[in-house]
Design a protein around this motif. Structure first.
Motif, mmCIF file in Angstrom:
data_model
loop_
_atom_site.group_PDB
_atom_site.id
_atom_site.type_symbol
_atom_site.label_atom_id
_atom_site.label_comp_id
_atom_site.label_asym_id
_atom_site.label_seq_id
_atom_site.Cartn_x
_atom_site.Cartn_y
_atom_site.Cartn_z
ATOM 1 N N ASP A 1 -5.535 -4.955 -5.770
ATOM 2 C CA ASP A 1 -5.526 -4.183 -4.706
ATOM 3 C C ASP A 1 -4.081 -3.435 -4.221
ATOM 4 N N LEU A 2 -3.052 -4.089 -5.155
ATOM 5 C CA LEU A 2 -2.236 -4.142 -4.637
ATOM 6 C C LEU A 2 -1.298 -2.565 -5.658
ATOM 7 N N LEU B 1 8.206 11.989 -1.109
ATOM 8 C CA LEU B 1 8.375 10.547 -1.711
ATOM 9 C C LEU B 1 7.191 9.717 -2.126
ATOM 10 N N THR B 2 7.489 8.301 -2.468
ATOM 11 C CA THR B 2 6.014 7.281 -2.715
ATOM 12 C C THR B 2 6.971 6.721 -1.059
ATOM 13 N N HIS C 1 0.946 -1.275 0.022
ATOM 14 C CA HIS C 1 0.365 -0.134 0.144
ATOM 15 C C HIS C 1 0.611 1.150 -0.548
ATOM 16 N N ALA C 2 0.467 1.810 -1.282
ATOM 17 C CA ALA C 2 1.706 2.385 -1.152
ATOM 18 C C ALA C 2 1.230 5.223 -1.022
ATOM 19 N N ILE D 1 3.708 9.092 7.778
ATOM 20 C CA ILE D 1 3.732 7.657 7.472
ATOM 21 C C ILE D 1 3.399 6.185 8.304
ATOM 22 N N LYS D 2 3.501 6.729 9.517
ATOM 23 C CA LYS D 2 3.024 6.325 11.344
ATOM 24 C C LYS D 2 1.963 6.960 10.634
ATOM 25 N N THR D 3 0.986 7.417 10.391
ATOM 26 C CA THR D 3 -0.535 7.462 10.155
ATOM 27 C C THR D 3 -0.390 6.077 8.380
ATOM 28 N N HIS D 4 0.054 6.639 7.609
ATOM 29 C CA HIS D 4 -0.261 5.726 6.679
ATOM 30 C C HIS D 4 -0.368 4.048 7.334
ATOM 31 N N VAL D 5 0.938 3.558 8.021
ATOM 32 C CA VAL D 5 0.831 2.368 8.292
ATOM 33 C C VAL D 5 0.028 1.952 9.195
#
Length: 292
Positions: free
Chosen positions: A216-217, A199-200, A141-142, A156-160
């Motif tokens: 879905d990935l 960045l991605t 998941h990007a 990043i923390k929120t995304h993970v």
């Protein structure tokens, strides 16, 4: 590499009032623009493009005070098509406009001519493996996030954190090649690695090139090539960030390798329950250096 960076700095001085072709200069020096930009920003603490801008505006400030040329002539001399564009760049460096400097003699913020020197440190051995990997895929998941050098990246923390636990388990089951484990992937980085540039970031795993990826990935296709895997263990993310910095300050200057374009990958091998400590491998894409 230290000699290469000093030669690049000298060439910048020779081209402060015209275009500087870094790619050609790097090739003549036996390296690449990509590697020069990364090493410069890591060792100097500022992006190469920002250093060039500051040097140009430092000299422009002296010209403004000591010369009688009109503002447009000076703007064109330093590569700007209008006095407005020149004024914006000048104010961004000095904090005041060119008219104020010409009238009051300042204040001016000077960017010194940089010189790089080798400092013998290396008291802590670096645990690194050099591997040749076939083409593989990074799946997961990007998202797009800003680059933050020190401390935890909240984006990043929120995304993970938004990825459900069962999805983490599914991803772990899909991984089938090196780099092994759950991966934190940084891709499509700004060449100068400017703090705050986007960045991605992909949270996922590595699979071989023949693997069918669930629709879905997100996918990052990685070509075959050589990699350096640096092991770090300790406080997280501080120890990992120290290791990341040491690759530029200690490892690359003393080894016949250079960075090549590609994603930068952190594999978390083991961690405390609260993630206060962790053992990680930092994977960087490399190639043989022309200086080796």
């Amino acid at each position: 590499m230290i000699a290469v960076l000093n030669r690049v700095v000298d060439l910048i001085e020779e081209h402060l009032t015209d275009e500087f072709d870094l790619a050609t200069a790097a090739a003549r020096l036996g390296t690449t623009e990509y590697h020069v930009r990364r090493m410069f920003s890591s060792l100097a603490g500022i992006p190469l493009s920002e250093y060039i801008r500051r040097r140009r505006m430092t000299i422009a400030g002296a010209v403004l005070i000591s010369g009688n040329d009109d503002l447009l002539t000076i703007a064109v001399r330093f590569g700007y098509g209008s006095t407005e564009a020149f004024g914006r760049a000048f104010r961004a460096v000095h904090g005041v406009g060119p008219g104020e400097v010409r009238r009051d003699g300042g204040p001016l913020r000077t960017q010194p001519h940089l010189r790089f020197h080798l400092t013998v440190e290396g008291s802590t051995p670096m645990d690194v493996r050099i591997l040749e990997l076939p083409a593989f895929r990074l799946i997961g998941h990007a998202t797009r996030v800003p680059l933050i050098y020190v401390g935890e990246n909240p984006h990043i923390k929120t995304h993970v954190a938004a990825i459900p636990e069962e999805e983490h388990l599914r991803l772990k089951g899909l991984g089938n090649t090196e780099p092994a484990g759950m991966l934190a992937v940084s891709d499509d980085l700004d060449p100068d690695r400017s703090e705050g540039s986007e960045l991605t970031y992909l949270h996922g795993v590595a699979v071989d090139a023949a693997t069918d990826v669930p629709p879905d990935l997100d996918v990052i296709n990685v070509p075959a090539g050589r990699w350096a895997a640096f092991r770090s263990s300790g406080d997280y993310p501080a120890t990992l960030q120290i290791t990341w910095a040491a690759t530029a300050t200690e490892w690359f200057p003393s080894n016949p390798w250079r960075l090549r374009p590609g994603p930068e990958i952190v594999a978390v091998l083991d961690r405390a329950t609260d993630f206060s400590t962790a053992t990680c491998d930092l994977w960087l894409p490399i190639e043989q250096s022309g200086q080796g």
